[in-house]
Design a protein around this motif. Structure first.
Motif, short mmCIF file in Angstrom:
data_model
loop_
_atom_site.label_atom_id
_atom_site.label_comp_id
_atom_site.label_asym_id
_atom_site.label_seq_id
_atom_site.Cartn_x
_atom_site.Cartn_y
_atom_site.Cartn_z
N GLU A 102 0.64 -1.28 0.25
CA GLU A 102 -0.01 -0.21 -0.01
C GLU A 102 1.21 1.24 -0.20
OE1 GLU A 102 -0.33 -2.88 1.83
OE2 GLU A 102 -2.14 -3.53 1.40
N ASN A 103 1.83 1.17 0.18
CA ASN A 103 3.57 2.35 -0.06
C ASN A 103 4.17 2.56 -0.64
OD1 ASN A 103 4.05 4.89 1.43
ND2 ASN A 103 5.45 3.78 2.77
N GLY A 104 4.21 1.31 -1.92
CA GLY A 104 4.81 1.57 -3.02
C GLY A 104 5.57 -0.21 -3.66
N GLY A 105 5.50 -0.32 -1.80
CA GLY A 105 5.78 -1.96 -2.46
C GLY A 105 5.85 -3.40 -3.18
N GLN A 106 6.32 -3.59 -4.05
CA GLN A 106 6.59 -4.64 -4.58
C GLN A 106 5.36 -6.32 -3.78
OE1 GLN A 106 5.75 -4.29 -7.64
NE2 GLN A 106 6.42 -1.53 -7.64
N SER A 107 4.72 -6.75 -4.50
CA SER A 107 4.71 -8.28 -3.96
C SER A 107 4.58 -9.29 -5.58
CB SER A 107 3.47 -8.10 -3.64
OG SER A 107 1.79 -8.01 -4.38
N PHE A 108 4.46 -10.56 -5.39
CA PHE A 108 3.93 -11.24 -6.43
C PHE A 108 3.21 -12.99 -5.75
CE2 PHE A 108 7.99 -12.27 -4.58
CZ PHE A 108 8.55 -13.83 -4.85
N ILE A 109 3.05 -13.74 -6.73
CA ILE A 109 2.41 -14.81 -6.25
C ILE A 109 3.67 -16.11 -6.65
CG2 ILE A 109 0.73 -16.32 -6.58
CD1 ILE A 109 -0.38 -14.10 -5.71
N LYS A 110 3.73 -16.25 -5.61
CA LYS A 110 4.63 -18.34 -5.72
C LYS A 110 3.87 -19.52 -5.10
CE LYS A 110 8.78 -20.11 -3.36
NZ LYS A 110 10.05 -19.37 -3.03
N THR A 115 -0.17 -23.75 -3.45
CA THR A 115 -0.72 -23.24 -3.08
C THR A 115 -0.31 -22.02 -3.37
OG1 THR A 115 -1.58 -24.42 -0.92
CG2 THR A 115 -1.68 -22.03 -0.22
N ASP A 116 -1.18 -20.70 -3.99
CA ASP A 116 -0.59 -19.75 -3.94
C ASP A 116 -0.91 -18.47 -3.27
OD1 ASP A 116 -0.31 -20.31 -6.77
OD2 ASP A 116 -2.04 -19.44 -7.48
N ILE A 117 0.70 -17.85 -2.94
CA ILE A 117 0.53 -17.12 -1.46
C ILE A 117 1.66 -16.40 -2.19
CG2 ILE A 117 2.12 -17.32 0.72
CD1 ILE A 117 2.74 -20.53 0.27
N ASP A 118 0.83 -14.97 -2.14
CA ASP A 118 0.90 -13.42 -1.83
C ASP A 118 2.28 -12.86 -1.36
OD1 ASP A 118 1.16 -10.94 -3.25
OD2 ASP A 118 -0.28 -10.24 -1.89
N ILE A 119 3.63 -12.76 -1.52
CA ILE A 119 5.17 -12.34 -1.62
C ILE A 119 5.42 -11.58 -1.53
CG2 ILE A 119 7.22 -12.68 -1.42
CD1 ILE A 119 5.94 -15.53 -0.40
N ASP A 120 5.66 -10.61 -0.46
CA ASP A 120 5.57 -8.94 -0.19
C ASP A 120 6.87 -8.91 -0.24
OD1 ASP A 120 5.36 -9.32 2.14
OD2 ASP A 120 3.29 -8.80 2.08
#
Length: 248
Positions: A102-110, A115-120
């Motif tokens: 929410e403050n400019g950081g990136q994330s991706f799905i692994k 199981t698909d997990i949101d990695i930040d």
């Protein structure tokens, strides 16, 4: 200064300690070391390298079978907390910037165990963008911001081979006595060397190195050093003595 060691599967890796002549200022850390997922729209190559090599786990409730888990907790203290700015002078190592999505950081799905997990950014191992793009491998880079950590780092770099200590004794009362204080024999029989390390040593590849090999430290004994001063500089010399290699 570096040393090469081998993991249990025989994979070699190196611990490298580098001293800089010019100090790194706190505001320069973010340009050298990052603990965030790169923006794929600006650097797709670095994004691919970091998401492949520099993501810890995930572990904890997301994957309780992760090898870093002990007593229900991650031994590497992941996931880290989100923070908007890098903070220094904390236990010898900085707290690196890890912005939330929410403050400019990136994330991706692994995908972990189907199981698909949101990695930040909480799961990113600190790295150097330059070294990561140069070698395309897992390279953990840390900045030592306190002299209190130097002793631990030097001991860790030279911690030696893995050990598997054991002993087989004859319970026969008529057997000759065993010298339990034979440290040389205990070291030789307990040292763990994989086939890869054995081949490395047979071919004479370097195991460790330090450059320069010897560093002269200016150790001053009480009343054993000369101080030059005049009537005009006496007070300043007493308040601000010259710095030496042992002055921090």
């Amino acid at each position: 200064m570096y040393s090469v060691e081998w993991q249990k599967r025989g994979l070699p890796h190196a611990h490298i300690l580098v001293w800089f002549i010019d100090k790194i200022r706190p505001e320069e850390i973010d340009s050298i070391i990052s603990a965030e997922i790169p923006d794929p729209s600006t650097d797709q190559l670095l994004f691919d390298i970091v998401t492949t090599n520099m993501i810890h786990g995930p572990c904890g409730t997301l994957n309780s079978s992760s090898p870093c888990m002990a007593d229900g907790k991650c031994t590497k203290n992941f996931p880290k907390d989100f923070t908007n700015d890098t903070v220094t002078n904390v236990d010898g190592y900085p707290i690196y910037r890890r912005r939330n999505p929410e403050n400019g950081g990136q994330s991706f799905i692994k995908n972990i165990i189907n199981t698909d997990i949101d990695i930040d950014n909480r799961w990113v191992v600190p790295y150097s963008p330059l070294l990561s793009k140069t070698y395309n491998a897992h390279i953990n880079v840390e900045f030592c911001s306190s002299v209190k950590s130097i002793k631990y780092i030097c001991k860790y770099v030279h911690k030696g081979s893995d050990m598997a200590v054991f002993r087989v004794e004859n319970t026969n009362v008529n057997a000759p006595p065993v010298n339990k204080n034979d440290e040389i024999t205990l070291y030789q029989i307990g040292r763990y060397i994989s086939s890869n390390e054995a081949a490395w040593r047979i071919f004479g590849f370097p195991i460790h190195e330090r450059d320069p090999a010897v560093v002269q430290l200016a150790i001053h004994l009480e009343n054993g050093q000369r101080v030059f001063f005049t009537n005009e500089t006496a007070i300043d010399r007493a308040i601000n003595p010259p710095k030496t290699s042992l002055h921090f």
